[in-house]
Design a protein around this motif. Structure first.
Motif, PDB file in Angstrom:
ATOM      1  N   HIS A 121       0.807  -1.216   0.000  1.00 50.57           N
ATOM      2  CA  HIS A 121       0.000   0.000   0.000  1.00 50.57           C
ATOM      3  C   HIS A 121       0.842   1.269   0.000  1.00 50.57           C
ATOM      4  CE1 HIS A 121       1.088  -0.768   4.169  1.00 50.57           C
ATOM      5  NE2 HIS A 121       0.804   0.494   4.455  1.00 50.57           N
ATOM      6  N   MET A 122       2.170   1.132   0.020  1.00 50.97           N
ATOM      7  CA  MET A 122       3.067   2.288   0.037  1.00 50.97           C
ATOM      8  C   MET A 122       3.747   2.444  -1.318  1.00 50.97           C
ATOM      9  SD  MET A 122       5.088   2.108   3.667  1.00 50.97           S
ATOM     10  CE  MET A 122       4.240   2.106   5.251  1.00 50.97           C
ATOM     11  N   THR A 123       4.004   3.690  -1.711  1.00 50.06           N
ATOM     12  CA  THR A 123       4.779   3.945  -2.919  1.00 50.06           C
ATOM     13  C   THR A 123       6.215   3.460  -2.715  1.00 50.06           C
ATOM     14  OG1 THR A 123       5.506   6.126  -2.194  1.00 50.06           O
ATOM     15  CG2 THR A 123       3.428   5.997  -3.446  1.00 50.06           C
ATOM     16  N   VAL A 128      10.968   2.975   0.997  1.00 53.50           N
ATOM     17  CA  VAL A 128      12.382   3.147   1.324  1.00 53.50           C
ATOM     18  C   VAL A 128      12.585   4.172   2.441  1.00 53.50           C
ATOM     19  CG1 VAL A 128      14.643   3.808   0.376  1.00 53.50           C
ATOM     20  CG2 VAL A 128      13.048   2.455  -0.998  1.00 53.50           C
ATOM     21  N   ALA A 129      11.735   5.197   2.488  1.00 52.97           N
ATOM     22  CA  ALA A 129      11.921   6.289   3.448  1.00 52.97           C
ATOM     23  C   ALA A 129      11.332   5.997   4.826  1.00 52.97           C
ATOM     24  CB  ALA A 129      11.305   7.581   2.900  1.00 52.97           C
ATOM     25  N   LYS A 145      15.083  12.466   1.049  1.00 52.88           N
ATOM     26  CA  LYS A 145      16.304  12.813   0.315  1.00 52.88           C
ATOM     27  C   LYS A 145      17.240  11.618   0.247  1.00 52.88           C
ATOM     28  CE  LYS A 145      20.378  15.824   0.489  1.00 52.88           C
ATOM     29  NZ  LYS A 145      21.085  16.887   1.261  1.00 52.88           N
ATOM     30  N   ARG A 146      17.416  10.957   1.387  1.00 51.45           N
ATOM     31  CA  ARG A 146      18.292   9.788   1.442  1.00 51.45           C
ATOM     32  C   ARG A 146      17.708   8.649   0.602  1.00 51.45           C
ATOM     33  NH1 ARG A 146      20.371   7.104   7.130  1.00 51.45           N
ATOM     34  NH2 ARG A 146      21.077   9.239   7.533  1.00 51.45           N
ATOM     35  N   ALA A 147      16.384   8.474   0.671  1.00 49.61           N
ATOM     36  CA  ALA A 147      15.727   7.409  -0.093  1.00 49.61           C
ATOM     37  C   ALA A 147      15.866   7.641  -1.594  1.00 49.61           C
ATOM     38  CB  ALA A 147      14.251   7.331   0.292  1.00 49.61           C
ATOM     39  N   LYS A 148      15.720   8.886  -2.033  1.00 52.00           N
ATOM     40  CA  LYS A 148      15.862   9.202  -3.454  1.00 52.00           C
ATOM     41  C   LYS A 148      17.273   8.909  -3.946  1.00 52.00           C
ATOM     42  CE  LYS A 148      12.223  12.740  -3.590  1.00 52.00           C
ATOM     43  NZ  LYS A 148      11.937  14.191  -3.695  1.00 52.00           N
ATOM     44  N   GLN A 149      18.269   9.190  -3.112  1.00 49.25           N
ATOM     45  CA  GLN A 149      19.654   8.881  -3.475  1.00 49.25           C
ATOM     46  C   GLN A 149      19.847   7.379  -3.678  1.00 49.25           C
ATOM     47  OE1 GLN A 149      21.778  10.636  -0.161  1.00 49.25           O
ATOM     48  NE2 GLN A 149      22.338  12.441  -1.375  1.00 49.25           N
ATOM     49  N   MET A 150      19.284   6.582  -2.764  1.00 47.59           N
ATOM     50  CA  MET A 150      19.461   5.141  -2.863  1.00 47.59           C
ATOM     51  C   MET A 150      18.673   4.549  -4.033  1.00 47.59           C
ATOM     52  SD  MET A 150      21.686   4.134  -0.762  1.00 47.59           S
ATOM     53  CE  MET A 150      22.493   5.714  -1.069  1.00 47.59           C
ATOM     54  N   LEU A 151      17.495   5.105  -4.302  1.00 45.30           N
ATOM     55  CA  LEU A 151      16.719   4.617  -5.440  1.00 45.30           C
ATOM     56  C   LEU A 151      17.405   4.978  -6.756  1.00 45.30           C
ATOM     57  CD1 LEU A 151      13.192   5.325  -4.005  1.00 45.30           C
ATOM     58  CD2 LEU A 151      14.034   3.086  -4.743  1.00 45.30           C
ATOM     59  N   ALA A 152      18.067   6.132  -6.806  1.00 48.58           N
ATOM     60  CA  ALA A 152      18.871   6.459  -7.980  1.00 48.58           C
ATOM     61  C   ALA A 152      20.028   5.481  -8.105  1.00 48.58           C
ATOM     62  CB  ALA A 152      19.395   7.894  -7.876  1.00 48.58           C
ATOM     63  N   LYS A 153      20.589   5.119  -6.979  1.00 46.23           N
ATOM     64  CA  LYS A 153      21.718   4.186  -6.962  1.00 46.23           C
ATOM     65  C   LYS A 153      21.349   2.850  -7.593  1.00 46.23           C
ATOM     66  CE  LYS A 153      25.320   1.898  -5.966  1.00 46.23           C
ATOM     67  NZ  LYS A 153      26.380   2.003  -6.988  1.00 46.23           N
ATOM     68  N   VAL A 154      20.117   2.388  -7.371  1.00 43.90           N
ATOM     69  CA  VAL A 154      19.701   1.084  -7.907  1.00 43.90           C
ATOM     70  C   VAL A 154      18.926   1.228  -9.225  1.00 43.90           C
ATOM     71  CG1 VAL A 154      19.675   0.042  -5.609  1.00 43.90           C
ATOM     72  CG2 VAL A 154      17.549   0.984  -6.546  1.00 43.90           C
ATOM     73  N   GLY A 155      18.984   2.427  -9.819  1.00 49.34           N
ATOM     74  CA  GLY A 155      18.398   2.617 -11.139  1.00 49.34           C
ATOM     75  C   GLY A 155      16.897   2.797 -11.167  1.00 49.34           C
ATOM     76  N   ALA A 162       5.555   4.936  -7.962  1.00 49.19           N
ATOM     77  CA  ALA A 162       4.937   3.663  -8.329  1.00 49.19           C
ATOM     78  C   ALA A 162       4.670   2.823  -7.079  1.00 49.19           C
ATOM     79  CB  ALA A 162       5.851   2.896  -9.284  1.00 49.19           C
ATOM     80  N   PHE A 163       3.745   1.881  -7.195  1.00 54.30           N
ATOM     81  CA  PHE A 163       3.479   0.922  -6.124  1.00 54.30           C
ATOM     82  C   PHE A 163       4.126  -0.417  -6.502  1.00 54.30           C
ATOM     83  CE2 PHE A 163       0.278   4.120  -5.439  1.00 54.30           C
ATOM     84  CZ  PHE A 163       0.174   4.193  -4.048  1.00 54.30           C
ATOM     85  N   PRO A 164       4.461  -1.249  -5.505  1.00 53.49           N
ATOM     86  CA  PRO A 164       5.139  -2.515  -5.794  1.00 53.49           C
ATOM     87  C   PRO A 164       4.460  -3.358  -6.875  1.00 53.49           C
ATOM     88  CG  PRO A 164       5.204  -2.100  -3.449  1.00 53.49           C
ATOM     89  CD  PRO A 164       4.361  -1.002  -4.052  1.00 53.49           C
ATOM     90  N   SER A 165       3.124  -3.354  -6.889  1.00 53.16           N
ATOM     91  CA  SER A 165       2.404  -4.178  -7.875  1.00 53.16           C
ATOM     92  C   SER A 165       2.630  -3.710  -9.310  1.00 53.16           C
ATOM     93  CB  SER A 165       0.905  -4.169  -7.570  1.00 53.16           C
ATOM     94  OG  SER A 165       0.383  -2.849  -7.672  1.00 53.16           O
TER      95      SER A 165
END
Length: 278
Positions: A121-123, A128-129, A145-155, A162-165
């Motif tokens: 149910h979470m984006t 991540v945050a 901010k930290r979550a966006k950095q890590m999501l950029a790191k993993v492409g 987006a949602f997991p589904s």
């Protein structure tokens, strides 16, 4: 697949020292009558990348789960960063650790599992945050901010809302990796992280882990059945069979010249012609 960004991963790991960051001493684990680990001794140096290989049921995953405090050892001790994990000293005697002690040390360890375990149910961004806000006490702005950095790191910089589904299995696993990294653990554990993925999605996840291993000094314990991946990423390979460390060494030594007959038999099923030339 988006290309992973070259974001440096900050960790709380101190500079390299001679002292192991993880130490197993005579660690055994029983499940009823079955002894899964048999008095294992293992030291892991700060920044070291160790791949754990072996047949199914050999004790590989249990080794990681004990360090993640998901299973309690039946006997023996585990230390992380110079402190006992499952025990405390009270009046000079070792006693089982309380929940507060375990919680303190869990913050030093990140783990990525076979299953993604994302909140449906979470984006992606909130998945991540959330832990930095709830566990580390970061503000929403700083956590995002930290979550966006890590999501950029993993492409996955383009998948924040987006949602997991709405993601492929490989993308979901990359979100799970970002979620672990965002906590800046001292030790990262990866437990067969590609085993639940379709074959065509395995490569994208392994590529991300290779990038993480190549950058910075994060200590990593990788339980894997991907032999070429283990050979490329690890500083040391641990071969476990029947609850014991049967053989260990550099990837070149272990894959090219395994000494133990059991190791040779196991690796013969994965033999790659490139190994002999490495």
């Amino acid at each position: 697949m988006g290309m992973p960004s070259k974001v440096e991963i900050e960790t709380e790991t101190d500079s390299m020292t001679d002292e192991p960051i993880v130490r197993y001493r005579k660690v055994a684990k029983n499940f009823g009558e079955l002894q899964v680990l048999k008095k294992v001794d293992l030291d892991i140096a700060p920044g070291e990348k160790i791949a754990v290989i072996g047949p199914s049921g050999s004790g590989k995953t249990t080794l990681a789960r004990l360090l993640m405090t998901l299973e309690r050892p039946s006997s023996g001790t585990i230390e992380i960063d110079g402190e006992l994990l499952w025990h405390e000293k009270v009046n000079g005697k070792l006693v089982p650790a309380g929940e507060k002690h375990l919680q303190h040390h869990r913050g030093k360890i990140g783990m990525v599992f076979q299953q993604f375990n994302l909140f449906p149910h979470m984006t992606v961004l909130r998945n991540v945050a959330e832990a930095p806000i709830q566990v580390l006490g970061l503000s929403q702005k700083e956590a995002q901010k930290r979550a966006k950095q890590m999501l950029a790191k993993v492409g996955l910089a383009d998948k924040l809302d987006a949602f997991p589904s709405q993601l492929s299995g490989g993308q979901q696993q990359r979100v799970a990796i970002a979620r672990a990294l965002v906590m800046r653990p001292k030790v990262m554990l990866f437990d067969e992280v590609t085993s639940a993925l379709d074959p065509e999605l395995v490569g994208e996840v392994l590529t991300v882990i290779k990038e993480i291993a190549a950058e910075g000094e994060m200590t990593m314990l990788l339980v894997t059945h991907e032999m070429d991946f283990a050979r490329e990423v690890a500083d040391r390979i641990i071969f476990i069979d029947d609850g014991k460390i049967v053989e260990q060494g550099t990837p070149k030594a272990l894959f090219k010249h395994p000494r133990n007959p059991r190791t040779r038999s196991f690796l013969s099923r994965f033999r790659n012609n490139n190994w002999k030339d490495s």
